[in-house]
Scaffold this active site. Structure first.
Site, PDB file in Angstrom:
ATOM      1  N   SER A 133       2.019   8.676  21.552  1.00  0.00           N
ATOM      2  CA  SER A 133       1.858   9.897  21.953  1.00  0.00           C
ATOM      3  C   SER A 133       2.300  10.257  23.284  1.00  0.00           C
ATOM      4  O   SER A 133       2.918  11.647  23.650  1.00  0.00           O
ATOM      5  CB  SER A 133       0.553  10.462  21.764  1.00  0.00           C
ATOM      6  OG  SER A 133      -0.538  10.102  22.858  1.00  0.00           O
ATOM      7  N   ASP A 191      -1.369   7.002  30.045  1.00  0.00           N
ATOM      8  CA  ASP A 191      -0.355   6.453  29.269  1.00  0.00           C
ATOM      9  C   ASP A 191       0.834   7.469  29.630  1.00  0.00           C
ATOM     10  O   ASP A 191       2.010   6.840  29.780  1.00  0.00           O
ATOM     11  CB  ASP A 191      -0.625   7.017  27.914  1.00  0.00           C
ATOM     12  CG  ASP A 191      -1.664   5.876  27.158  1.00  0.00           C
ATOM     13  OD1 ASP A 191      -2.244   4.991  27.932  1.00  0.00           O
ATOM     14  OD2 ASP A 191      -1.879   6.175  26.082  1.00  0.00           O
TER      15      ASP A 191
END
Lengths: 395, 395
Positions: A133, A191
């Site tokens: 994502s 991330d």
């Protein structure tokens, strides 16, 4: 509004060391995983906004004059209503759509909304803790900012691939973090930072520090496909620490020391000739941490199998991320022959696992020349994922 | 000199927690292992000293008026010459003989040497780190001291089994330690202490503290039969600590905490009703320590197999002792059915391992009534070991 066509990619991420321990104030090392997400943004003339996400079977199109003018770009609440969910969990497709619309409206909302088609595909499995994502959000942020002219297009005519300057990367990262906020609610920011900067990041008590230089390491990434809940695993570790504090506190200290020792070894590998001893140390650190993760209670028989199968070929593995199933990484040495790699991949596939030969420590978000697409591929589903309608013919 | 006929037994030992860590100043817990060595001492009239050690295929007889008067009981050097080795390593049979002669001459050497036959047999495999030599030395010390009248014969007419008082146990232990000195050169004293007192001992920095009360725990003892060198394994752990001090020091601290936590759990089991939670904790401590021992580099694929095979039956195992092969122990819960135990034993035997169902925490050295022999047995070699000549007919 006239927009620039853009092709970008961003890497996934793996946790090299420190998963779970990071929740308890210890150092973790996050690395870029060279399984990438690709985004192709094309200006169109039909007055439509199209988004194609073949990996998650999402193909949407809105009429810019009709549907989208109902939207207030500042209000995520109304976006949620628009996507069709007023509360509760969104599914992957809904979250990806919401995140896209939020970034699109944030970047272009002050002027005339441009007609364009965005297609995103990925080599990363979704929901496997590999930052798919974030790679998506980073690609979206980079492509939309670049298309709008908010950041430069670093690609020269003679380049196949180029990167943005530090300042522009900061902007991409901050917008990608916004996208992650929509998808995850309360992301750590690791991330999207890995997707933006690539290489390796040191993560400690909420602070993210990109490391200056790290070697590129060949690995196998294996997805055991055993489903697990990160939340359940995190609370399992917490329970064990509460049950046996005097036993578990030193284990977390040892994991912390593993991350620091690994960082030191990797730094040596960029400043002095790489020797077998460097790889021996990296392998030992993998083994020790894998045992520690088992002590924390986040192992799984499938991960034991992964470790055993790879060790039978002389290769060392550890779980990466939440554990309890999910993914593992296997270090390949420079001298590991392609025959050994292929045999190991086959053995792991015979266990029912997905397995990719890739690398860690590679570059973050990149812009690519259109011709780059001819060399990229998408292994998800076994074949290159077909792009929708007119994108297919142009690449 | 008239001597008393004596039948005695002493248990083997297992390390419950703290193997290797004890070398680095951490607590270890040693427990008695209810695989016992038995010694039968009979007064004879033929003027011979006979020793029968069927487990190590040793059957010797000396003429007391001839051969043994050459010996000076105070000089181990001359004993070594007598046994036939002036320097270098003695084999098991030679060491056992030497140890026997040393204790025999020490106990009886000041008077007329008595004519007797000593037969020793054992349920313990030799050389597996299970204290078989200490059980032998303890039996020898107890039987010779008892036969000579230096300590009492605690057995009443109505008892099958009896123990000596604390003071006499001290004497047995100190003589057994002398026997161990001859066999091992520089023994820790743990093995003979466990053989003498039974139950459980806390061992820290050379100090041995018997624990007052411990529960009897059912276990499986498995010998993987993978040969290993304790010396090599100890130095392997040392090397790893030197290579990764910041990673390994906390692991040793964690092992120390495991021993202390285990001691606490076992003590609770004697002072409050035993619950499933107690066993859950013991199992978790087994698992954690087994991972730590793997981190120290003293695991072995055969031990991994042992852990996997038993876990498939819901049972938890760890290596015991030096590791690198050797033996492992598997905790059985009170509710573990005999069908599960038998199936597990069979699975382990199918792996090529030896396996015994036994217990830990049982009594130390004991005197037995002669009729006790009818119920004892010796599983080594699969059958009861035949005693030599006239002993056979009397038991």
């Amino acid at each position: 509004m006239q927009v620039r066509d853009v092709l970008v990619s961003a890497p996934g991420k793996a946790i090299l060391h420190g998963e779970h321990a990071v929740v308890h104030g210890k150092v973790a090392l996050a690395v870029s995983l060279n399984l990438r997400s690709y985004l192709c943004l094309k200006a169109t003339t039909g007055g439509n906004l199209c988004v194609n996400l073949p990996n998650i079977d999402t193909f949407l199109s809105w009429d810019l004059r009709d549907e989208l003018k109902l939207l207030d770009p500042d209000l995520v609440r109304r976006l949620r209503e628009f996507v069709g969910v007023t509360n509760g969990n969104l599914n992957t497709s809904q979250m990806a759509t919401l995140s896209f619309l939020y970034l699109y409206l944030s970047v272009f909302g002050s002027g005339e909304l441009p007609s364009l088609t965005v297609s995103v595909w990925s080599e990363l499995p979704t929901g496997a803790g590999l930052g798919s994502s974030a790679a998506y959000s980073v690609c979206l942020a980079a492509a939309l900012l670049c298309a709008s002219g908010a950041i430069s297009s670093p690609l020269n005519d003679w380049d196949h691939t180029a990167r943005w300057c530090q300042e522009e990367l900061e902007l991409i990262n901050s917008w990608a973090f916004q996208g992650e906020m929509i998808i995850h609610g309360n992301p750590s920011g690791v991330d999207n930072a890995v997707g933006t900067w690539g290489g390796m990041l040191r993560f400690l008590a909420g602070k993210i520090i990109p490391l200056s230089r790290v070697p590129l390491l060949r690995i196998l990434l294996t997805n055991t496909k055993v489903p697990r809940s990160t939340k359940v695993l995190v609370s399992r570790v917490k329970d064990k620490i509460n049950k046996f504090p005097s036993i578990m506190a030193p284990v977390l200290d040892s994991v912390d020391a593993i991350s620091c020792t690994c960082e030191k070894v990797l730094s040596e590998m960029t400043s002095e000739p790489i020797t077998g001893e460097h790889y021996n140390a990296l392998e030992e650190l993998f083994d020790i941490n894998q045992h520690h993760l088992n002590v924390m209670g986040v192992g799984h028989p499938a991960l034991d199998t992964l470790c055993r199968v790879t060790l039978a070929k002389g290769l060392h593995s550890k779980l990466t991320g939440a554990g309890g199933g999910g993914c593992g990484i296997t270090l390949l040495r420079p001298e590991t022959s392609s025959a050994v790699v292929q045999a190991t991949v086959q053995d792991l596939k015979d266990c029912g696992f997905d397995c990719w030969e890739t690398s860690i420590g590679g570059p973050g978000v990149q812009q690519h020349a259109p011709c780059f697409l001819q060399f990229s591929f998408c292994p998800v589903g076994g074949d290159r994922v077909a792009l929708k309608d007119d994108e297919e013919s142009r690449v």
